[in-house]
Design an enzyme around this catalytic site. Structure first.
Site, PDB file in Angstrom:
ATOM      1  N   ASN A  32       0.636  -1.249   0.125  1.00  0.00           N
ATOM      2  CA  ASN A  32      -0.030   0.099  -0.015  1.00  0.00           C
ATOM      3  C   ASN A  32       0.663   1.253   0.234  1.00  0.00           C
ATOM      4  O   ASN A  32       0.407   2.287   0.205  1.00  0.00           O
ATOM      5  CB  ASN A  32      -1.007   0.109   1.058  1.00  0.00           C
ATOM      6  CG  ASN A  32      -0.281   0.180   2.396  1.00  0.00           C
ATOM      7  OD1 ASN A  32       0.958   0.066   2.848  1.00  0.00           O
ATOM      8  ND2 ASN A  32      -0.912   0.041   3.566  1.00  0.00           N
ATOM      9  N   GLY A  36       6.680   2.233   1.748  1.00  0.00           N
ATOM     10  CA  GLY A  36       7.514   1.886   0.561  1.00  0.00           C
ATOM     11  C   GLY A  36       7.383   2.893  -0.624  1.00  0.00           C
ATOM     12  O   GLY A  36       6.519   3.886  -0.539  1.00  0.00           O
ATOM     13  N   ASP A  56      -3.874  -2.907   0.826  1.00  0.00           N
ATOM     14  CA  ASP A  56      -3.564  -2.851   2.143  1.00  0.00           C
ATOM     15  C   ASP A  56      -3.743  -4.704   2.724  1.00  0.00           C
ATOM     16  O   ASP A  56      -4.918  -5.118   2.255  1.00  0.00           O
ATOM     17  CB  ASP A  56      -4.503  -2.027   2.930  1.00  0.00           C
ATOM     18  CG  ASP A  56      -4.166  -2.248   4.606  1.00  0.00           C
ATOM     19  OD1 ASP A  56      -3.516  -3.147   4.821  1.00  0.00           O
ATOM     20  OD2 ASP A  56      -4.421  -1.055   4.983  1.00  0.00           O
ATOM     21  N   TYR A 147       5.334  -2.185  17.890  1.00  0.00           N
ATOM     22  CA  TYR A 147       6.141  -2.973  17.074  1.00  0.00           C
ATOM     23  C   TYR A 147       6.764  -4.233  17.499  1.00  0.00           C
ATOM     24  O   TYR A 147       6.317  -5.457  17.093  1.00  0.00           O
ATOM     25  CB  TYR A 147       7.272  -2.176  16.653  1.00  0.00           C
ATOM     26  CG  TYR A 147       8.256  -2.903  15.571  1.00  0.00           C
ATOM     27  CD1 TYR A 147       7.713  -3.089  14.128  1.00  0.00           C
ATOM     28  CD2 TYR A 147       9.614  -3.317  15.656  1.00  0.00           C
ATOM     29  CE1 TYR A 147       8.597  -3.441  13.209  1.00  0.00           C
ATOM     30  CE2 TYR A 147      10.386  -4.017  14.762  1.00  0.00           C
ATOM     31  CZ  TYR A 147       9.747  -3.976  13.532  1.00  0.00           C
ATOM     32  OH  TYR A 147      10.451  -4.392  12.626  1.00  0.00           O
ATOM     33  N   TYR A 161      -1.199 -21.340  13.347  1.00  0.00           N
ATOM     34  CA  TYR A 161      -1.556 -21.836  12.114  1.00  0.00           C
ATOM     35  C   TYR A 161      -0.550 -22.918  11.783  1.00  0.00           C
ATOM     36  O   TYR A 161      -1.136 -23.968  11.297  1.00  0.00           O
ATOM     37  CB  TYR A 161      -1.429 -20.547  11.017  1.00  0.00           C
ATOM     38  CG  TYR A 161      -2.558 -19.761  10.702  1.00  0.00           C
ATOM     39  CD1 TYR A 161      -2.827 -18.915  11.814  1.00  0.00           C
ATOM     40  CD2 TYR A 161      -3.584 -19.954   9.609  1.00  0.00           C
ATOM     41  CE1 TYR A 161      -4.101 -18.173  11.642  1.00  0.00           C
ATOM     42  CE2 TYR A 161      -4.666 -19.034   9.346  1.00  0.00           C
ATOM     43  CZ  TYR A 161      -5.009 -18.246  10.417  1.00  0.00           C
ATOM     44  OH  TYR A 161      -6.074 -17.526  10.441  1.00  0.00           O
TER      45      TYR A 161
HETATM   46  P1  NAD Z   1       9.779  -0.762   4.797  1.00  0.00           P
HETATM   47  O1  NAD Z   1       8.886   0.236   5.373  1.00  0.00           O
HETATM   48  O2  NAD Z   1      10.857  -0.396   3.705  1.00  0.00           O
HETATM   49  O3  NAD Z   1       9.004  -1.755   3.784  1.00  0.00           O
HETATM   50  C1  NAD Z   1       7.922  -2.210   4.245  1.00  0.00           C
HETATM   51  C2  NAD Z   1       6.849  -2.572   3.130  1.00  0.00           C
HETATM   52  O4  NAD Z   1       5.742  -2.785   3.782  1.00  0.00           O
HETATM   53  C3  NAD Z   1       6.651  -1.107   2.617  1.00  0.00           C
HETATM   54  O5  NAD Z   1       6.825  -0.868   1.170  1.00  0.00           O
HETATM   55  C4  NAD Z   1       5.209  -0.484   2.993  1.00  0.00           C
HETATM   56  O6  NAD Z   1       4.541   0.407   2.015  1.00  0.00           O
HETATM   57  C5  NAD Z   1       4.697  -1.832   3.189  1.00  0.00           C
HETATM   58  N1  NAD Z   1       3.405  -1.974   4.041  1.00  0.00           N
HETATM   59  C6  NAD Z   1       3.382  -1.656   5.387  1.00  0.00           C
HETATM   60  N2  NAD Z   1       2.014  -1.886   5.887  1.00  0.00           N
HETATM   61  C7  NAD Z   1       1.480  -2.539   4.792  1.00  0.00           C
HETATM   62  C8  NAD Z   1       0.180  -2.691   4.770  1.00  0.00           C
HETATM   63  N3  NAD Z   1      -0.729  -2.758   5.550  1.00  0.00           N
HETATM   64  N4  NAD Z   1      -0.308  -3.266   3.536  1.00  0.00           N
HETATM   65  C9  NAD Z   1       0.322  -3.600   2.316  1.00  0.00           C
HETATM   66  N5  NAD Z   1       1.783  -3.081   2.375  1.00  0.00           N
HETATM   67  C10 NAD Z   1       2.130  -2.739   3.576  1.00  0.00           C
HETATM   68  O7  NAD Z   1      10.471  -1.625   5.811  1.00  0.00           O
HETATM   69  P2  NAD Z   1      11.789  -2.580   5.684  1.00  0.00           P
HETATM   70  O8  NAD Z   1      12.844  -2.098   6.491  1.00  0.00           O
HETATM   71  O9  NAD Z   1      11.940  -3.303   4.420  1.00  0.00           O
HETATM   72  O10 NAD Z   1      11.115  -3.986   6.544  1.00  0.00           O
HETATM   73  C11 NAD Z   1      10.699  -4.937   5.844  1.00  0.00           C
HETATM   74  C12 NAD Z   1      10.192  -6.141   6.926  1.00  0.00           C
HETATM   75  O11 NAD Z   1      11.241  -6.468   7.513  1.00  0.00           O
HETATM   76  C13 NAD Z   1       9.032  -5.387   8.065  1.00  0.00           C
HETATM   77  O12 NAD Z   1       8.202  -6.317   8.451  1.00  0.00           O
HETATM   78  C14 NAD Z   1      10.003  -5.404   9.074  1.00  0.00           C
HETATM   79  O13 NAD Z   1       9.470  -5.253  10.400  1.00  0.00           O
HETATM   80  C15 NAD Z   1      10.998  -6.343   8.781  1.00  0.00           C
HETATM   81  N6  NAD Z   1      12.380  -5.863   9.719  1.00  0.00           N
HETATM   82  C16 NAD Z   1      13.253  -4.877   9.128  1.00  0.00           C
HETATM   83  C17 NAD Z   1      14.260  -4.635   9.719  1.00  0.00           C
HETATM   84  C18 NAD Z   1      15.096  -3.695   9.356  1.00  0.00           C
HETATM   85  O14 NAD Z   1      16.434  -3.394   9.802  1.00  0.00           O
HETATM   86  N7  NAD Z   1      15.176  -3.328   8.018  1.00  0.00           N
HETATM   87  C19 NAD Z   1      14.742  -5.214  10.891  1.00  0.00           C
HETATM   88  C20 NAD Z   1      13.770  -6.040  11.459  1.00  0.00           C
HETATM   89  C21 NAD Z   1      12.754  -6.535  10.771  1.00  0.00           C
END
Ligand code: NAD
Ligand code: UDP
Length: 312
Positions: A32, A36, A56, A147, A161
């Site tokens: 969504n 991103g 979403d 978070y 699940y």
């Molecule tokens: P990011 O915010 O760049 O990417 C998350 C993506 O999910 C974005 O494109 C956003 O638009 C999309 N999104 C969020 N909520 C949504 C929804 N309800 N429906 C559809 N799309 C949705 O973050 P990231 O750093 O790339 O993280 C990706 C995943 O990895 C996340 O789940 C995060 O919790 C996990 N993570 C990341 C890190 C890190 O260091 N970057 C560390 C631990 C965990």
């Protein structure tokens, strides 16, 4: 292979999408764009194997899609900067959103599902380094709780699940990841320090800077996630993915200044509640079960990241 990546337009998701496209897999991205950006996938926009759906995960009707070989759920805001403004969205994505995906995963008879959890499930850890067996030390009502508890609930949901439907479900506990396509203003330590250093602004260290993080370059993360998804007979496993090279925030500031040849000063700012004091993954499980380990050292990864931000 047919791959679904929710959150595929985000930082890690866009790298994972490109990784699978490079293997000639068919990738469907559901995003969504709340944190991103479609631009992260601009280089692939004419690739016939890529389909981008703006939706979403909380209310998207996944049953309009065909079954997948791998479903990765990465859809959640993830930066501490978002923990206040997007707290409800984070909680919904990791509960209702994940449940919506899991229902589709089960009904569609898709093969493997990987959830992107986080080192934040360990909270401000009292055990060091963090093994998967550690239950964590989490403030359930602090500013990070949307978070931390969101991801802990999500892990519980994944395991419920797994136990009820006996499906191939796997959990990646991701530790701090950095690299190109991080958002310039997402507030995380590497994007802040690099952009401050290359723009001759002071590097903002929160607290005394003695807190530690262990930084993983994004290509290593993507290979780790792919290994979790594709290694045979790993259903129900929870696996840390990260780099165990632990540094203080002050050390990270110094390295970034040196590599970007910056004259910036360091200034100290107040630190937020519950900011973890030490964080370092024990990655022996990933090494043993997946035969995976990170390849890119900190200097190498930071040089690539500095180049990316300089060219933006
Ligand atoms: P990011 O915010 O760049 O990417 C998350 C993506 O999910 C974005 O494109 C956003 O638009 C999309 N999104 C969020 N909520 C949504 C929804 N309800 N429906 C559809 N799309 C949705 O973050 P990231 O750093 O790339 O993280 C990706 C995943 O990895 C996340 O789940 C995060 O919790 C996990 N993570 C990341 C890190 C890190 O260091 N970057 C560390 C631990 C965990
Ligand atoms: N941090 C900092 N200055 C910044 C951004 C972050 O000192 O400009 C610190 C922050 O307090 C934390 C660490 O760097 O201790 C990592 O922060 P980040 O937001 O990148 O991720 P976290 O590991 O806290 O989720």
């Amino acid at each position: 292979m047919k791959i679904l990546i929710t959150g595929g337009a985000g930082f890690i998701g866009s790298h994972l999408t490109k990784f699978h496209l490079a293997k000639n897999d068919e990738v469907t991205v559901v995003d969504n764009f709340i944190t991103g950006n479609k631009k992260n996938l601009e280089s692939e926009i004419n690739n016939k194997n890529l389909k981008i759906i703006e939706a979403d995960i909380v209310n998207f009707n996944f049953s309009t899609l065909l079954p997948f070989d791998i479903i990765y759920d990465l859809a959640s805001p993830a930066s501490p900067k978002d923990f206040i403004n997007l707290s409800i969205e984070i909680l919904k994505a990791n509960s209702l959103g994940l449940m919506n995906i899991l229902d589709f995963f089960v009904k569609s008879n898709s093969k493997t599902m990987v959830f992107s959890s986080t080192s934040e499930v360990y909270g401000d850890p009292l055990e060091h380094p963090q093994k998967e067996s550690y239950f964590g030390h989490v403030n359930p009502v602090g500013i990070r709780s949307c978070y931390d508890e969101g991801k802990r609930f999500a892990e519980a949901l994944m395991m419920a699940y797994f136990r009820k439907y006996n499906k191939d479900i796997r959990i990646a506990r991701i530790f701090n990841t950095y690299g190109p396509y991080m958002k310039r203003d997402d507030g995380r330590v590497v994007s802040n320090f690099v952009n401050q250093a290359i723009n001759n602004q002071s590097l903002t260290v929160y607290g005394n800077g003695f807190q530690t993080r262990s930084l993983c370059y994004v290509s290593d993360m993507v290979e780790g996630l792919h290994s979790i998804a594709t290694t045979q007979n790993r259903a129900g496993e929870i696996i840390n993915i990260g780099n165990s090279n632990e540094k203080t925030i002050l050390e990270i500031a110094d390295i970034i200044k040196k590599l970007s040849r910056s004259q910036s000063k360091v200034v100290f700012k107040t630190i937020d509640q519950d900011d973890p004091k030490r964080r370092c993954p024990d990655i022996s499980k990933a090494k043993n079960l997946l035969n995976w380990k990170p390849k890119i050292n900190l200097e190498e990864g930071l040089i690539k990241t500095i180049e990316y931000f300089k060219n933006l």
